[in-house]
Enzyme design. Structure first.
Site, short mmCIF file in Angstrom:
data_model
loop_
_atom_site.label_atom_id
_atom_site.label_comp_id
_atom_site.label_asym_id
_atom_site.label_seq_id
_atom_site.Cartn_x
_atom_site.Cartn_y
_atom_site.Cartn_z
N VAL A 68 36.49 86.04 56.56
CA VAL A 68 35.40 86.55 57.37
C VAL A 68 34.55 85.41 57.90
O VAL A 68 34.13 85.41 59.07
CB VAL A 68 34.54 87.54 56.56
CG1 VAL A 68 33.22 87.84 57.27
CG2 VAL A 68 35.30 88.84 56.32
N GLU A 69 34.31 84.40 57.07
CA GLU A 69 33.41 83.32 57.47
C GLU A 69 34.00 82.43 58.56
O GLU A 69 33.31 82.12 59.54
CB GLU A 69 33.05 82.47 56.24
CG GLU A 69 32.13 83.16 55.25
CD GLU A 69 30.73 83.39 55.80
OE1 GLU A 69 30.34 82.71 56.77
OE2 GLU A 69 30.03 84.27 55.26
N THR A 70 35.24 81.99 58.41
CA THR A 70 35.75 80.98 59.35
C THR A 70 37.22 81.16 59.76
O THR A 70 37.81 80.25 60.33
CB THR A 70 35.62 79.56 58.73
OG1 THR A 70 36.39 79.50 57.52
CG2 THR A 70 34.18 79.21 58.44
#
Length: 336
Positions: A130-132
């Protein structure tokens, strides 16, 4: 001579003000501003930094209008809030495929981190995805400039970002790095897991054992740090994250929803309001009733347990936590 209508004259005046403001920011270096000089003095007194060295750094920090634009809330946040749209950004084929590849490549490290910190492998994978997108998009903003912009030109959250600017300088000193070398998100988040500098200093670990913490260049450090972050925020090993809720036709939900995502209600209290788990063993632990809204559609209702709440300590959004949970589950299923 034709005179412009009043509304056009007003617009022109507004554009002139905005242009003048942007020009003044571009012309005035952060090092020359009184609030930055006060910050430098505080860093010198509190942490023993060299004043000239910090002045050098802030002479090279730049005001970034794109940072202010990116962090500013939408004008009508209620109108754009949609779980269906939000979920489609994260639980989708590209991330799932990338997650499978990341898990396969780093499966020994992910397993080791999961065993050490008690956090499921799929949660670690879900957060980094989700983050990167597993390191594909870690941000290209110079971190000093991004944090200086937010610390000195975004009054709404200036105290938070002054704190993160302080933490960045401390972190750079500890890591023997030039503060000007860090790159990350518009909000100053760094590496595969997008830790703010304070989180790097408080929760990151040297999981590959090479003597330094590198959340950008070392997937092992990123994996171990995510797992430790979850553990330190109260992850309950072996406990559920979330379950779909079954809502009775005569359910009364207002009191439950007013509590937001803090897990407060036991099964008896939920049942008295017409809510229970749609399936499962009726976990005894307390839960929150989580509503995932999409305009024009029926809301989804879930029971969010302690571990769901822990994910929201990473990003304080029920949409975010559910996306992490569901992406991790989707990647896990795709590996079978």
């Amino acid at each position: 001579m034709t005179t412009a209508p009043p509304h056009l004259r007003a617009l022109a005046a507004l554009l002139l003000v905005l242009t003048s403001s942007a020009t003044s920011h571009a012309a005035e270096r952060y090092a020359d501003r009184p609030e930055t000089q006060q910050f430098i003095e505080e860093m010198q007194q509190r942490h023993g930094f060299d004043k000239d060295a910090l002045t050098y750094i802030f002479r090279r920090a730049q005001y970034l209008p794109s940072v202010i634009k990116a962090i500013s809330p939408p004008k009508d946040p209620v109108a754009v809030r949609s779980w269906e749209r939000y979920r489609s950004r994260f639980v989708e084929p590209v991330r799932i495929k990338a997650g499978v590849a990341f898990w396969e490549k780093h499966q020994d490290t992910i397993r080791a981190a999961s065993e050490k910190y008690g956090v499921p492998e799929e949660i670690i994978v879900g957060i980094i995805g989700v983050e990167t997108i597993y390191g594909r998009n870690t941000g290209s903003y110079q971190t000093v400039s991004a944090l200086a912009t937010l610390a000195f030109d975004y009054p709404r959250r200036a105290p938070l970002f002054r704190g993160e600017l302080e933490q960045l300088l401390l972190m750079a000193r500890e890591q023997h790095r030039d503060p000007l070398d860090y790159q990350g998100s518009y909000a100053g988040a760094l590496g595969l897991p997008q830790f703010l500098p304070s989180s790097v200093r408080n929760y990151a670990v040297d999981f590959d054992g090479n003597g330094q913490i590198d959340l950008l260049g070392s997937p092992a450090d990123a994996i171990g740090s995510v797992a430790r972050y979850m553990q330190m925020h109260g992850w309950e090993s072996g406990a559920p994250v979330a379950r779909r809720a079954r809502i009775a036709p005569d359910a009364t939900l207002s009191e439950l929803l007013a509590n937001d995502i803090t897990p407060t209600f036991d099964a008896a209290t939920l049942g008295s309001h017409g809510v229970q788990a749609a399936e499962g063993d009726g976990h005894i632990g307390k839960a929150a009733l989580v509503e995932l809204e999409t305009p024009g559609r029926d809301s989804e209702f879930w029971l969010g347990y302690q571990n769901f709440y822990v994910i929201t300590r990473y990003n304080r959004s029920s949409f975010y936590a559910m996306s992490v949970f569901q992406l991790g589950e989707a990647v896990k299923a795709a590996r079978r």
